[in-house]
Design a protein around this motif. Structure first.
Motif, PDB file in Angstrom:
ATOM      1  N   SER A  11     -22.013 -88.240  57.350  1.00 40.51           N
ATOM      2  CA  SER A  11     -21.628 -87.133  56.484  1.00 40.51           C
ATOM      3  C   SER A  11     -20.410 -87.518  55.646  1.00 40.51           C
ATOM      4  CB  SER A  11     -21.294 -85.900  57.331  1.00 40.51           C
ATOM      5  OG  SER A  11     -20.837 -84.846  56.515  1.00 40.51           O
ATOM      6  N   TYR A  12     -20.418 -87.113  54.405  1.00 39.36           N
ATOM      7  CA  TYR A  12     -19.262 -87.319  53.545  1.00 39.36           C
ATOM      8  C   TYR A  12     -19.099 -86.092  52.655  1.00 39.36           C
ATOM      9  CZ  TYR A  12     -22.671 -88.599  49.915  1.00 39.36           C
ATOM     10  OH  TYR A  12     -23.707 -88.596  49.023  1.00 39.36           O
ATOM     11  N   THR A  13     -17.894 -85.891  52.132  1.00 37.77           N
ATOM     12  CA  THR A  13     -17.551 -84.687  51.390  1.00 37.77           C
ATOM     13  C   THR A  13     -17.221 -85.028  49.944  1.00 37.77           C
ATOM     14  OG1 THR A  13     -16.676 -83.647  53.388  1.00 37.77           O
ATOM     15  CG2 THR A  13     -16.032 -82.681  51.288  1.00 37.77           C
ATOM     16  N   LEU A  14     -17.787 -84.238  49.036  1.00 39.15           N
ATOM     17  CA  LEU A  14     -17.466 -84.327  47.620  1.00 39.15           C
ATOM     18  C   LEU A  14     -16.918 -82.980  47.171  1.00 39.15           C
ATOM     19  CD1 LEU A  14     -20.606 -86.210  46.249  1.00 39.15           C
ATOM     20  CD2 LEU A  14     -18.372 -87.175  46.767  1.00 39.15           C
ATOM     21  N   TYR A  15     -16.385 -82.916  45.974  1.00 38.83           N
ATOM     22  CA  TYR A  15     -15.903 -81.632  45.475  1.00 38.83           C
ATOM     23  C   TYR A  15     -16.098 -81.559  43.971  1.00 38.83           C
ATOM     24  CZ  TYR A  15     -11.629 -83.806  43.622  1.00 38.83           C
ATOM     25  OH  TYR A  15     -10.749 -84.563  42.912  1.00 38.83           O
ATOM     26  N   THR A  16     -16.126 -80.318  43.491  1.00 40.76           N
ATOM     27  CA  THR A  16     -16.178 -80.074  42.065  1.00 40.76           C
ATOM     28  C   THR A  16     -15.186 -78.966  41.745  1.00 40.76           C
ATOM     29  OG1 THR A  16     -17.641 -79.591  40.202  1.00 40.76           O
ATOM     30  CG2 THR A  16     -18.026 -78.361  42.220  1.00 40.76           C
ATOM     31  N   ASP A  44      -6.905 -85.583  41.189  1.00 43.91           N
ATOM     32  CA  ASP A  44      -7.240 -86.963  41.530  1.00 43.91           C
ATOM     33  C   ASP A  44      -6.262 -87.565  42.527  1.00 43.91           C
ATOM     34  OD1 ASP A  44      -9.519 -87.059  40.078  1.00 43.91           O
ATOM     35  OD2 ASP A  44      -8.661 -88.097  38.338  1.00 43.91           O
ATOM     36  N   GLY A  45      -5.026 -87.175  42.469  1.00 43.28           N
ATOM     37  CA  GLY A  45      -4.026 -87.805  43.324  1.00 43.28           C
ATOM     38  C   GLY A  45      -3.883 -87.189  44.694  1.00 43.28           C
ATOM     39  N   PHE A  46      -4.675 -86.167  45.019  1.00 39.24           N
ATOM     40  CA  PHE A  46      -4.516 -85.467  46.287  1.00 39.24           C
ATOM     41  C   PHE A  46      -5.618 -85.843  47.273  1.00 39.24           C
ATOM     42  CE2 PHE A  46      -2.816 -82.335  43.119  1.00 39.24           C
ATOM     43  CZ  PHE A  46      -1.481 -82.610  43.389  1.00 39.24           C
ATOM     44  N   PRO A  47      -5.285 -85.884  48.565  1.00 39.44           N
ATOM     45  CA  PRO A  47      -6.324 -86.176  49.568  1.00 39.44           C
ATOM     46  C   PRO A  47      -7.234 -84.970  49.764  1.00 39.44           C
ATOM     47  CG  PRO A  47      -4.245 -85.669  50.641  1.00 39.44           C
ATOM     48  CD  PRO A  47      -3.951 -85.703  49.165  1.00 39.44           C
ATOM     49  N   MET A  48      -8.373 -85.221  50.411  1.00 43.12           N
ATOM     50  CA  MET A  48      -9.269 -84.124  50.754  1.00 43.12           C
ATOM     51  C   MET A  48      -8.562 -83.180  51.725  1.00 43.12           C
ATOM     52  SD  MET A  48     -12.340 -84.112  49.421  1.00 43.12           S
ATOM     53  CE  MET A  48     -13.463 -85.188  48.524  1.00 43.12           C
ATOM     54  N   PRO A  49      -8.770 -81.859  51.598  1.00 47.80           N
ATOM     55  CA  PRO A  49      -8.129 -80.935  52.543  1.00 47.80           C
ATOM     56  C   PRO A  49      -8.633 -81.157  53.964  1.00 47.80           C
ATOM     57  CG  PRO A  49      -9.763 -79.800  51.199  1.00 47.80           C
ATOM     58  CD  PRO A  49      -9.611 -81.162  50.614  1.00 47.80           C
ATOM     59  N   ARG A  50      -7.714 -81.001  54.906  1.00 51.06           N
ATOM     60  CA  ARG A  50      -8.070 -81.159  56.317  1.00 51.06           C
ATOM     61  C   ARG A  50      -8.246 -79.780  56.954  1.00 51.06           C
ATOM     62  NH1 ARG A  50      -3.477 -83.626  58.964  1.00 51.06           N
ATOM     63  NH2 ARG A  50      -2.242 -82.612  57.333  1.00 51.06           N
ATOM     64  N   PRO A 108       1.499 -83.668  56.105  1.00 54.89           N
ATOM     65  CA  PRO A 108       2.872 -84.071  55.740  1.00 54.89           C
ATOM     66  C   PRO A 108       3.501 -83.176  54.690  1.00 54.89           C
ATOM     67  CG  PRO A 108       1.294 -85.387  54.521  1.00 54.89           C
ATOM     68  CD  PRO A 108       0.489 -84.442  55.368  1.00 54.89           C
ATOM     69  N   HIS A 109       2.753 -82.159  54.194  1.00 55.95           N
ATOM     70  CA  HIS A 109       3.244 -81.430  53.028  1.00 55.95           C
ATOM     71  C   HIS A 109       3.982 -80.144  53.395  1.00 55.95           C
ATOM     72  CE1 HIS A 109       0.921 -84.231  50.668  1.00 55.95           C
ATOM     73  NE2 HIS A 109      -0.182 -83.893  51.306  1.00 55.95           N
ATOM     74  N   HIS A 110       3.575 -79.503  54.502  1.00 55.24           N
ATOM     75  CA  HIS A 110       4.157 -78.209  54.854  1.00 55.24           C
ATOM     76  C   HIS A 110       4.089 -77.241  53.672  1.00 55.24           C
ATOM     77  CE1 HIS A 110       5.489 -79.646  58.726  1.00 55.24           C
ATOM     78  NE2 HIS A 110       6.017 -80.717  58.130  1.00 55.24           N
ATOM     79  N   GLY A 111       2.929 -77.192  53.081  1.00 52.20           N
ATOM     80  CA  GLY A 111       2.721 -76.346  51.901  1.00 52.20           C
ATOM     81  C   GLY A 111       1.857 -77.088  50.906  1.00 52.20           C
ATOM     82  N   MET A 112       2.045 -76.812  49.659  1.00 59.07           N
ATOM     83  CA  MET A 112       1.292 -77.504  48.617  1.00 59.07           C
ATOM     84  C   MET A 112       1.882 -78.899  48.390  1.00 59.07           C
ATOM     85  SD  MET A 112      -1.080 -75.469  47.718  1.00 59.07           S
ATOM     86  CE  MET A 112      -1.448 -73.729  47.995  1.00 59.07           C
ATOM     87  N   PRO A 113       1.023 -79.914  48.231  1.00 57.70           N
ATOM     88  CA  PRO A 113       1.557 -81.247  47.914  1.00 57.70           C
ATOM     89  C   PRO A 113       2.325 -81.209  46.595  1.00 57.70           C
ATOM     90  CG  PRO A 113      -0.773 -81.344  48.479  1.00 57.70           C
ATOM     91  CD  PRO A 113      -0.431 -79.893  48.327  1.00 57.70           C
ATOM     92  N   GLU A 114       3.238 -82.100  46.457  1.00 56.48           N
ATOM     93  CA  GLU A 114       4.025 -82.170  45.231  1.00 56.48           C
ATOM     94  C   GLU A 114       3.109 -82.405  44.031  1.00 56.48           C
ATOM     95  OE1 GLU A 114       7.748 -84.729  43.317  1.00 56.48           O
ATOM     96  OE2 GLU A 114       7.079 -85.078  45.386  1.00 56.48           O
ATOM     97  N   GLY A 115       3.302 -81.602  42.996  1.00 56.55           N
ATOM     98  CA  GLY A 115       2.478 -81.721  41.797  1.00 56.55           C
ATOM     99  C   GLY A 115       1.246 -80.845  41.806  1.00 56.55           C
ATOM    100  N   HIS A 116       0.990 -80.162  42.936  1.00 55.77           N
ATOM    101  CA  HIS A 116      -0.188 -79.291  43.021  1.00 55.77           C
ATOM    102  C   HIS A 116       0.003 -78.067  42.135  1.00 55.77           C
ATOM    103  CE1 HIS A 116      -3.315 -76.739  44.750  1.00 55.77           C
ATOM    104  NE2 HIS A 116      -3.794 -77.800  45.390  1.00 55.77           N
TER     105      HIS A 116
END
Length: 717
Positions: A241-246, A256-262, A293-301
């Motif tokens: 299984s793998y995850t994509l997004y739109t 583009d610079g953010f990881p997939m949500p966990r 590692p973000h404790h909220g929204m990642p920087e630049g979100h």
């Protein structure tokens, strides 16, 4: 309204089980009329209590109703009663400042209002009546207007004014309620229609990329989100299984610079499918910001305050296929209606995505099955070969189209194109058997007519082989000819060096399994000439007849470039002819005779030609072609082939040499049909052939229309 009514349903109060504004107006009018039409005050009071007793039933039995008057000192006097008295009398006091109070009495409900001369009246009903307070006040206003019809004129006027205000207020409230109900109904209808239209569009879409983008766009618009995302799960060819997004509302580059949500505390309910998450301000949610590692929204979100997330779950297996996530930079933007819209679109998306994934799996399996049955096109010296197989644009079943390129002895090459009518596994099974049979007979070095004849006999005994077409052509580089036979297939096309086109193999035979004889023909195929074989999916469709399609193909081939990227040119040709969508499979085989690195020499062998002349001819060619390493073996093989032919065959004879850069072929053609062969015991019936077998990499024989050819191959590199 529902519930027991009085004998005259148009004249009596309604059951307390359900009271609406229209019931309130009707009851008020009935009570006022009963009291007003009575001859005096006492009769009016009796009429009111009878109507109340008969209009409300508790447990199927009449209940009591009592009317009291209260003097200035607060002493109640029972004026009229109906039914079995079960009440506690009139209240001792009324709430101060209320003209028409509604107060509980022991075991009863009491409501009333002022009368003339500082007096008041009370109507007392058992508590089981459970009248809404607004309805009880309306009854009080109405009864007062009826009772004061028997009093002084000024009091009667005041009572009628109160009654008119009651009607006005009730009408205003009723109108607002109707408008609100109509608005809600219209909104629900509009929502239902909108969701149905979205659902129809989504469930009709089988392309996953288009489907998920359409669903994300529709849900983002429907919720009024600042931006929306859809994270969805797919299964690769290995079952992983793998995850994509739109995204919708913002460019994909924004994430583009953010990881997939966990599966953090905020995201887990959506990815687990446990429920919808809606927050007026997600930054105030206790689950927000807890995870590294973000404790909220990642920087630049992008900023997110309002948040809505809806899982996408299949209705049957309850598998979580993904989740919709919507955000807005302002708080409090998502309502229950937005949640309903998103949930509705998610439901349709789950069905559509499940269907599309199933279709993609079936189509992938069918396509791989078809491709696995197609050959790997060999690299033939001096020939440029381009092949294309495109499964039908619609449907998930494999078709019966195939092609083949078969290397034959003597540097010759067989080109095959065929089509089994039908689709699915049965058609693929028949196609596989026919392709194997043709390849087997081809490798026996049979001429095209014999190959198709033998395969036709086999097709007659093959289950499911109903209608099979095939065109079989053999290129001989020694004499630059193309020999072909056709079993009901579309004609091939020859393209000359000047771009002119000519169809060959038209109407030469019936389909396999039907025909018996397959006459073969021969045409020159010199360097610079091209051959095109194809199936009907390229030229025929629901919108275009076959003849029109063939004419279009001939026009395209006349303009097809002979240099450059021929593969890309073939792709563009297919795209133009099919419009990018074809109802049937498409197979195409393009062959260009380039003639590079091919050396050919021949020598006519008359009866008086001595073997020394043969030795000189072969040795001279080997020296000229730079093949000194094989010269001795070539001379020995040529001598034995010529000697055997002179001894056992009839003139005229021809010795031919052919070198394609990797193999040297030496053969002798004669006019005798008897073929030398390897004996069943493993021996060889002629001594000379035993010597050839020892010197050559391989040797063999084949029949020709005029006799036979005995050949031998030597490896030169």
């Amino acid at each position: 309204m529902t519930g027991p009514r009085a004998e005259n349903a148009d004249a009596g109060p309604t059951s307390p089980a359900a009271f609406g504004l229209s019931d309130t107006v009707r009851v008020a009018a009935v009570l006022r009329a009963e009291a007003e039409n009575a001859p005096d005050f006492a009769a009016a009071a009796r009429a009111v209590v009878r109507r109340l007793r008969d209009g409300f039933a508790a447990g199927g039995r009449p209940m009591s109703a009592e009317l009291y008057t209260v003097d200035e000192g607060g002493s109640p006097v029972l004026v009229a009663a109906a039914g079995d008295p079960r009440t506690g009398g009139a209240p001792a006091t009324a709430p101060p400042g209320e003209r028409f109070p509604v107060v509980p009495s022991p075991g009863a409900l009491a409501f009333g209002g002022p009368l003339a001369g500082g007096r008041a009246f009370w109507i007392v009903l058992p508590s089981s009546a459970a009248l809404p307070a607004e309805t009880a006040r309306s009854m009080a206003v109405s009864v007062r207007a009826g009772l004061l019809a028997h009093g002084p004129a000024e009091d009667r006027a005041e009572a009628l004014e109160d009654y008119a205000e009651l009607l006005e207020h009730t009408s205003r409230v009723e109108g607002a309620a109707l408008e609100d109900a109509a608005g809600r109904a219209g909104a629900e209808l509009e929502l239902g229609d909108s969701l149905q239209a979205i659902g129809q569009r989504l469930t009709a879409q089988l392309d996953i990329d288009t489907l998920v983008q359409d669903a994300t766009d529709a849900a983002t618009r429907g919720t009024g989100a600042g931006f929306g995302a859809f994270f969805y799960n797919l299964i690769d060819e290995f079952g992983e299984s793998y995850t994509l997004y739109t995204l919708s509302g913002v460019p994909k580059e924004a994430f583009d610079g953010f990881p997939m949500p966990r599966k953090t505390a905020v995201f887990a309910p959506t990815f687990n499918g446990s429920g919808i998450v809606r927050s007026d301000d997600i930054t105030q949610d206790p689950r927000y910001g807890r995870n590294e590692p973000h404790h909220g929204m990642p920087e630049g979100h992008l900023p997110v305050r309002s948040y809505l997330a809806v899982p996408v779950i299949t209705p049957i297996t309850r598998e979580v296929l993904g989740g919709f996530f919507f955000a807005h930079p302002e708080p409090g933007r998502f309502t229950a209606r937005h949640e309903q819209v998103a949930a509705g679109i998610a439901s349709y998306t789950a069905i559509a995505l499940d269907n599309a994934r199933m279709f993609a799996r079936h189509r992938s399996m069918a396509t791989e099955l078809a491709r696995s049955m197609l050959p790997v096109v060999p690299d033939i010296p001096g020939l440029r070969i381009v092949s294309r197989y495109l499964p039908a644009s619609a449907g998930a079943e494999v078709g019966g189209d195939w092609f083949d390129v078969i290397e034959l002895p003597g540097g010759r090459t067989a080109f095959v194109i065929g089509d089994v009518v039908g689709r699915g596994v049965p058609a693929a099974a028949v196609m596989g058997q026919m392709r194997t049979a043709i390849r087997s007979y081809a490798l026996l070095d049979l001429p095209p007519s014999d190959v198709l004849h033998n395969v036709s006999q086999l097709a007659r005994s093959t289950p499911g082989a109903k209608f099979i077409t095939c065109l079989y052509a053999v290129h001989d580089p020694i004499d630059d000819t193309l020999t072909y036979a056709n079993a009901g297939h579309l004609p091939a096309v020859l393209i000359a060096a000047d771009g002119s086109t000519r169809q060959i193999a038209e109407a030469l035979g019936m389909p396999l399994g039907v025909g018996e004889q397959y006459p073969q023909e021969q045409t020159p195929f010199p360097p610079g000439m091209r051959l095109v074989l194809y199936t009907d999916g390229l030229v025929e469709s629901r919108e275009r007849e076959l003849g029109v399609g063939i004419d279009a193909l001939l026009a395209e081939l006349a303009a097809l470039p002979g240099a450059g990227d021929v593969g890309a040119a073939c792709d563009e040709l297919i795209g133009r002819l099919t419009g990018g969508r074809h109802d049937d499979d498409v197979a195409l085989l393009y062959v260009e005779h380039q003639g590079a690195n091919r050396r050919v020499a021949s020598m006519a062998l008359l009866p008086e030609v001595p073997l020394e002349a043969v030795h000189e001819f072969v040795a001279g060619r080997m020296a000229r072609w730079g093949l000194a390493d094989v010269a001795d073996r070539a001379v020995k093989v040529a001598s034995e082939l010529v000697s055997n032919a002179m001894r056992h065959a009839s003139a005229p004879l021809t010795l031919r040499l052919f070198h394609d850069g990797a193999r040297l072929t030496v053969d002798v053609a004669d006019r005798t049909g008897a073929l030398p062969h390897i004996l069943a015991s493993g021996g060889i019936e002629h001594d000379g052939l035993r010597m050839i077998d020892a010197a050559a990499a391989r040797w063999g024989t084949r029949t020709t229309p005029n006799g036979k050819v005995v050949w031998a191959e030597l490896t030169t590199r």
